[in-house]
Design a protein around this motif. Structure first.
Motif, mmCIF file in Angstrom:
data_model
loop_
_atom_site.group_PDB
_atom_site.id
_atom_site.type_symbol
_atom_site.label_atom_id
_atom_site.label_comp_id
_atom_site.label_asym_id
_atom_site.label_seq_id
_atom_site.Cartn_x
_atom_site.Cartn_y
_atom_site.Cartn_z
ATOM 1 N N ILE A 1 4.001 7.282 3.831
ATOM 2 C CA ILE A 1 2.597 7.506 4.206
ATOM 3 C C ILE A 1 2.537 8.789 5.036
ATOM 4 N N TYR A 2 1.863 9.801 4.489
ATOM 5 C CA TYR A 2 1.680 11.049 5.229
ATOM 6 C C TYR A 2 0.452 10.916 6.123
ATOM 7 N N ARG A 3 0.572 11.441 7.323
ATOM 8 C CA ARG A 3 -0.475 11.222 8.329
ATOM 9 C C ARG A 3 -0.898 12.552 8.960
ATOM 10 N N ASP A 4 -2.162 12.539 9.471
ATOM 11 C CA ASP A 4 -2.671 13.730 10.151
ATOM 12 C C ASP A 4 -2.224 13.701 11.618
ATOM 13 N N PRO A 5 -2.575 14.742 12.401
ATOM 14 C CA PRO A 5 -2.140 14.763 13.815
ATOM 15 C C PRO A 5 -2.599 13.567 14.619
ATOM 16 N N ASP A 6 -3.672 12.885 14.179
ATOM 17 C CA ASP A 6 -4.136 11.692 14.890
ATOM 18 C C ASP A 6 -3.489 10.413 14.362
ATOM 19 N N PHE A 7 -2.474 10.572 13.513
ATOM 20 C CA PHE A 7 -1.716 9.449 12.955
ATOM 21 C C PHE A 7 -2.551 8.625 11.979
ATOM 22 N N VAL A 8 -3.565 9.253 11.391
ATOM 23 C CA VAL A 8 -4.402 8.574 10.399
ATOM 24 C C VAL A 8 -3.811 8.852 9.014
ATOM 25 N N PRO A 9 -3.620 7.843 8.194
ATOM 26 C CA PRO A 9 -3.039 8.063 6.860
ATOM 27 C C PRO A 9 -3.906 9.000 6.020
ATOM 28 N N ILE A 10 -3.231 9.922 5.302
ATOM 29 C CA ILE A 10 -3.959 10.836 4.415
ATOM 30 C C ILE A 10 -3.416 10.783 2.976
ATOM 31 N N ALA A 11 -2.186 10.258 2.806
ATOM 32 C CA ALA A 11 -1.643 10.139 1.446
ATOM 33 C C ALA A 11 -0.532 9.084 1.461
ATOM 34 N N ARG A 12 -0.397 8.360 0.321
ATOM 35 C CA ARG A 12 0.615 7.312 0.210
ATOM 36 C C ARG A 12 1.407 7.520 -1.076
ATOM 37 N N ILE A 13 2.714 7.279 -0.971
ATOM 38 C CA ILE A 13 3.599 7.367 -2.140
ATOM 39 C C ILE A 13 4.478 6.123 -2.131
ATOM 40 N N ASN A 14 4.484 5.379 -3.236
ATOM 41 C CA ASN A 14 5.299 4.185 -3.357
ATOM 42 C C ASN A 14 6.301 4.374 -4.493
ATOM 43 N N GLY A 15 7.482 3.829 -4.329
ATOM 44 C CA GLY A 15 8.484 3.934 -5.384
ATOM 45 C C GLY A 15 9.756 3.227 -5.003
ATOM 46 N N GLU A 16 10.786 3.456 -5.812
ATOM 47 C CA GLU A 16 12.077 2.874 -5.531
ATOM 48 C C GLU A 16 12.795 3.712 -4.484
ATOM 49 N N ALA A 17 13.626 3.048 -3.700
ATOM 50 C CA ALA A 17 14.338 3.720 -2.620
ATOM 51 C C ALA A 17 15.752 4.044 -3.056
ATOM 52 N N ASN A 18 16.109 5.338 -2.910
ATOM 53 C CA ASN A 18 17.475 5.778 -3.186
ATOM 54 C C ASN A 18 18.277 5.957 -1.904
ATOM 55 N N TYR A 19 17.587 5.868 -0.767
ATOM 56 C CA TYR A 19 18.241 6.119 0.522
ATOM 57 C C TYR A 19 18.705 4.802 1.111
ATOM 58 N N ASP A 20 19.964 4.758 1.485
ATOM 59 C CA ASP A 20 20.524 3.565 2.126
ATOM 60 C C ASP A 20 21.103 3.989 3.477
ATOM 61 N N PRO A 21 20.465 3.614 4.607
ATOM 62 C CA PRO A 21 20.943 4.076 5.910
ATOM 63 C C PRO A 21 22.342 3.571 6.242
ATOM 64 N N ARG A 22 22.753 2.483 5.605
ATOM 65 C CA ARG A 22 24.068 1.930 5.930
ATOM 66 C C ARG A 22 25.200 2.835 5.490
ATOM 67 N N ARG A 23 24.910 3.796 4.603
ATOM 68 C CA ARG A 23 25.930 4.727 4.133
ATOM 69 C C ARG A 23 26.018 5.987 4.993
ATOM 70 N N ARG A 24 25.108 6.107 5.963
ATOM 71 C CA ARG A 24 25.078 7.311 6.799
ATOM 72 C C ARG A 24 26.079 7.158 7.944
ATOM 73 N N ASP A 25 26.681 8.289 8.320
ATOM 74 C CA ASP A 25 27.706 8.263 9.363
ATOM 75 C C ASP A 25 27.150 7.808 10.703
ATOM 76 N N TRP A 26 25.882 8.172 11.016
ATOM 77 C CA TRP A 26 25.338 7.759 12.304
ATOM 78 C C TRP A 26 25.245 6.232 12.389
ATOM 79 N N TYR A 27 24.952 5.585 11.256
ATOM 80 C CA TYR A 27 24.877 4.121 11.230
ATOM 81 C C TYR A 27 26.265 3.517 11.420
#
Length: 744
Positions: free
Chosen positions: A142-168
């Motif tokens: 969800i993309y938001r304006d400076p007042d944190f109000v939603p301006i656009a939404r994108i839904n889909g499948e997730a390719n990002y898995d935080p468990r594979r990141r070194d910081w995790y």
């Protein structure tokens, strides 16, 4: 003796001047450069400390945010992602230097708020793993304006898995908050570091990992904002000579950059800088313990703050470099280096040396003139005496200083001026200071003279001093009155009023002379209310110290009136007083006396009320005919400032009283009595209401002396006296007084 002193002084001065000029000529050139470089190193050290402190604050802010969010995650979990969005968004708004804040769950769920390059929220939810299949994951951006109000939404499948990141993995494998090495962000590909902390339940099971990203671009912006000397550059260098941050205007060699993937973001190295003198300056600092580069100098330490710095040379130009290491809480092996061309640092020093050389030459050529001029310092005590006479003339006695001297004549003159200043300072207690200053500055002999001025007059006076005099000895009365008069005097002077005279226990003060003021009425009203409030506090203090059976001092009554009066030096040629006289002065005193009639503390005239009605609470008390017959005088009770809100019932009582007075003045006796009677029942102590009821009974529209009890003689003077009017009397009736009318 004076001649010998002069000869000794001239000889000593010439000798010291010759030695000083010689020493300056020999040593200035040798030391000016070193001093300038030392001072520059100290300044650069302070600037480095400032940058390091700001960077440390950024890292501490990231640490604090991560630890706070960890506590919240431990308490609430990952279920309410909207609450976490709002929390993270608010944190990024308060700390815009942070790049991103997020939390990752043990099942791969991911909740993130990012501020750059576009404000965005990200939610990844993973379902249960299907038998023999992959775990399903959905992603909502969800993309938001400076007042944190939603301006656009994108839904889909997730390719990002935080468990594979070194910081995790790093946070899960260790206890407490962990800092990642510099790596490439998955969002925008830019380099940065992450503060991450794992949150576990009491049984050791993982709740999630909280992360806070800091972009190295924000550190580069911080370096670009620093105001260094002309040509100066600041760098943050990490281990293995990596450039962690550098000004955005700095050019790199062709082919160098930050391209890379994973944990190796391909950070440029110091050797990739396109400026040779920066590379050599860094090498000089890194090689302090080894063999220096060709043309480099040994490390130096400033003489003031003991700051270490180095000088390098490239193409015939020298450069000053100062380095400071960051604390381990920011980054291992991180250090800040500031490099500045020596030429820009020594501009002022070289200019100063040139000026010093010119001044030295002039001093040598004009030594005789300088000695003659400095010999005039012998007359310095006389100059101080002249200054003291000017200060006395301006009535600035506090600035008069004693003049020490070895000469008997100067001592005698100083003693005479000192005694005169102290005597005139005591005179301030008897004569207004502005009057005394004008008299002395005029240089004329005081003669009786006066002028007509618009004055605002203030009167004070005890309500019943006679009973106090009968009960207390004179010494005790004097003590009580002195404290009270001191309090009133200081209050009036603080509001820039002029004390005219003390009339026994009463004070006459005014505004508008000798110096005219535009807000004289406002000042007088503030002063009279301050006097009333101060007297209340004083009586509360007295109540604690009065002896048994000793009566409390009576309260003071006040009046404020504005009008034209004669003011100036009034009296004979032998003795005179600077005072104000005239009908308005007498009228102001009579208004003060009217407080006894109406049971009030402060009475002001209609002329006064016209100028302050918007800022003060007042009550219209009465309309009185004057003996001149030319006009009638409205009198008001001054209650308080309008910024002090009165109780609603008090405001209603004021309005009803004024409505009843209007009916009384219109000879509408029944309506007036119907208004005043409830007011009297509600507050029997309101003497003004009782007086109005009395006039309703006598069918008299205006108050006249002799109608409502004893002590009416105090109203004689400007107020006309006549017998009780008939029921049909109106304000426009000018009935002649009868033979039975009271005189005066």
């Amino acid at each position: 003796m004076i001649r010998s002193y002069k000869v000794a002084f001239v000889a000593l001065f010439v000798g010291l001047l010759g030695v000083t000029v010689f020493a300056v000529s020999v040593n200035t050139y040798r030391h000016a450069t070193r001093v300038a470089l030392d001072l520059s190193a100290d300044i650069l050290s302070e600037m480095s400390a400032k940058v390091i402190a700001e960077t440390s604050q950024l890292f501490e802010a990231a640490r604090d945010v991560a630890e706070i969010n960890a506590l919240i995650l431990d308490e609430r979990g990952l279920d309410d992602h909207q609450a976490l969005f709002r929390l993270f968004g608010r944190q990024l708004t308060l700390m815009p230097q942070l790049e991103s804040i997020y939390v990752a769950g043990p099942e791969g769920d991911f909740i993130q708020v990012r501020s750059s390059p576009q404000s965005m929220t990200r939610l990844i939810r993973r379902g249960a793993r299907e038998e023999g299949g992959a775990q399903s994951a959905t992603e909502r951006l969800i993309y938001r304006d400076p007042d944190f109000v939603p301006i656009a939404r994108i839904n889909g499948e997730a390719n990002y898995d935080p468990r594979r990141r070194d910081w995790y993995r790093q946070a899960v494998a260790a206890q407490g908050l962990q800092w990642s090495p510099v790596y490439q962000f998955a969002d925008d590909g830019g380099p940065g570091i992450t503060a991450a902390v794992a949150v576990r339940q009491q049984d050791g099971s993982l709740v999630g990992v909280v992360g806070v990203d800091i972009s190295l671009t924000s550190l580069s912006r911080l370096l670009s904002e620093q105001r260094i000397a002309r040509g100066g550059i600041a760098l943050i260098v990490g281990a293995d000579r990596q450039l962690i941050a550098f000004p955005q205007s700095l050019q790199l060699r062709q082919g160098a950059g930050r391209a890379g993937t994973g944990v190796d973001p391909g950070l440029p190295r110091v050797d990739d800088l396109g400026t040779a003198w920066l590379v050599e300056a860094y090498q000089q600092g890194a090689d302090l313990q080894g063999v220096s580069l060709q043309g480099a100098e040994s490390p130096r330490i400033s003489a003031i703050n003991r700051v270490e710095y180095s000088l390098s040379q490239t193409d015939g130009q020298r450069y000053l470099a100062q380095r400071q290491a960051f604390s381990s809480a920011v980054g291992d092996d991180w250090e800040l280096m500031i490099v500045v061309p020596e030429a820009s640092l020594l501009e002022a020093a070289r200019r100063l040396f040139s000026e010093a050389a010119a001044i030295s030459l002039i001093l040598l050529l004009a030594a005789a003139i300088a000695v003659s001029f400095l010999a005039l310092r012998l007359f310095q005590p006389l100059k101080r005496l002249v200054l003291n006479t000017e200060l006395i003339r301006e009535f600035r006695f506090a600035d008069v200083k004693r003049v020490p001297s070895r000469f008997a004549e100067i001592k005698a003159m100083d003693e005479a001026l000192w005694k005169m200043s102290q005597g005139l300072r005591s005179l301030e207690k008897f004569v207004p200071i502005d009057v005394g200053r004008r008299l002395i500055q005029s240089g004329k002999r005081a003669e009786p003279e006066a002028e007509v001025r618009e004055l605002t007059l203030l009167f004070t006076g005890a309500s019943d001093l006679a009973s106090l005099c009968e009960a207390l000895p004179p010494a005790r009365i004097t003590e009580l009155l002195a404290r009270q008069l001191d309090l009133f005097t200081n209050t009036i002077l603080r509001h820039k009023g002029t004390i005219d005279n003390f009339l026994g226990e009463s004070i006459l003060a005014f505004w508008g002379a000798p110096v005219a003021v535009e807000d004289s009425v406002e000042r007088a009203c503030r002063a009279v209310l301050a006097c009333r409030d101060a007297e209340t506090a004083l009586h509360a203090d007295w109540a604690k110290s009065l002896a048994p059976g000793e009566p409390a001092p009576p309260l003071n009554l006040f009046s404020v009136h504005h009008g034209r009066a004669i003011v100036g030096a009034i009296g004979s040629r032998q003795r005179m007083s600077w005072t104000a006289i005239g009908d308005n002065v007498a009228l102001g005193w009579d208004l003060h006396q009217l407080n006894r009639r109406y049971g009030t503390r402060i009475i002001i005239s209609g002329e006064t009320r016209q100028q302050i009605a918007d800022h003060y609470w007042t009550r219209r008390l009465d309309v009185l005919p004057l003996s001149s017959g030319a006009r009638k005088l409205e009198v008001f009770e001054l209650i308080d400032r309008r910024d002090r809100m009165l109780p609603p019932e008090r405001l209603e009582a004021i309005a009803r009283y004024e409505e009843g007075l209007e009916a009384l003045l219109e000879a509408d006796w029944a309506r007036a009595e119907a208004i005043f009677q409830p007011l009297a029942d509600r507050d029997p102590s309101d003497i003004a209401v009782a007086l109005m009821l009395s006039r309703c009974g006598t069918r008299d529209a205006c108050f006249w002396p002799g109608l409502a009890g004893p002590r009416d003689d105090m109203l004689e003077g400007p107020f006309v006296a006549r017998p009780v009017a008939s029921p049909g009397l109106s304000l426009e009736t000018n009935a002649a007084p009868s033979a039975h009318a009271p005189k005066g």
